[in-house]
Design a protein around this motif. Structure first.
Motif, PDB file in Angstrom:
ATOM      1  N   UNK A  50      12.951   7.147  22.526  1.00 59.38           N
ATOM      2  CA  UNK A  50      11.942   8.049  23.091  1.00 59.38           C
ATOM      3  C   UNK A  50      12.251   8.320  24.551  1.00 59.38           C
ATOM      4  N   UNK A  51      11.786   9.469  25.021  1.00 55.50           N
ATOM      5  CA  UNK A  51      11.931   9.838  26.425  1.00 55.50           C
ATOM      6  C   UNK A  51      10.648  10.524  26.877  1.00 55.50           C
ATOM      7  N   UNK A  52      10.252  10.216  28.101  1.00 55.80           N
ATOM      8  CA  UNK A  52       9.065  10.831  28.693  1.00 55.80           C
ATOM      9  C   UNK A  52       9.493  12.069  29.460  1.00 55.80           C
ATOM     10  N   UNK A  53       8.863  13.219  29.134  1.00 54.51           N
ATOM     11  CA  UNK A  53       9.252  14.476  29.777  1.00 54.51           C
ATOM     12  C   UNK A  53       9.150  14.395  31.310  1.00 54.51           C
ATOM     13  N   UNK A  54       8.099  13.797  31.803  1.00 49.95           N
ATOM     14  CA  UNK A  54       7.793  13.905  33.233  1.00 49.95           C
ATOM     15  C   UNK A  54       8.750  13.115  34.117  1.00 49.95           C
ATOM     16  N   UNK A  55       9.207  11.937  33.659  1.00 43.77           N
ATOM     17  CA  UNK A  55      10.029  11.120  34.551  1.00 43.77           C
ATOM     18  C   UNK A  55      11.328  10.631  33.932  1.00 43.77           C
TER      19      UNK A  55
END
Length: 119
Positions: A50-55
């Motif tokens: 998973x990856x967080x869009x914001x950071x």
């Protein structure tokens, strides 16, 4: 509503590489987490990365660490899963999914793309 469209699956020999793409549209993507899941025949679907869009924060299951890399291109609203040194046990249908930063449940899913690794 968030729409997700995967591409990039295929057949590859063990030790080879593939890159999956997930094009996202709709919703406020900057407040979302993008994930990749997979489901092999006869097995439950499992989280892969998973990856967080914001950071750009990333997370992986142990079995793919050092082999898979998840990344996001915010300008293209696209998430990638670079898969190197593929193994037959990586064979599965891979799904892109999205959840809100404030939720643990993935509420939007793509249609899936088949990855087959031959020995």
């Amino acid at each position: 509503q968030v729409q997700l469209v995967e591409s990039g699956g295929g057949l590859v020999q063990a030790g080879g590489s593939l890159r999956l793409s997930c094009a996202a549209s709709g919703g406020t993507l900057s407040r979302r987490v993008m994930g990749w899941f997979r489901q092999a025949p006869g097995r439950d679907r499992e989280f892969v990365a998973a990856v967080t869009w914001s950071d750009g924060t990333t997370r992986y299951i142990d079995s793919v660490k050092g082999r898979f890399t998840i990344s996001s291109d915010n300008a293209k609203n696209t998430v990638y899963l670079q898969m190197n040194n593929l193994k037959p046990e990586d064979t599965a249908v891979y799904y892109c999914a999205s959840r809100s930063l404030t939720s643990v449940r993935y509420d939007y899913w793509g249609q899936g793309t088949q990855v087959t690794v031959s020995s």
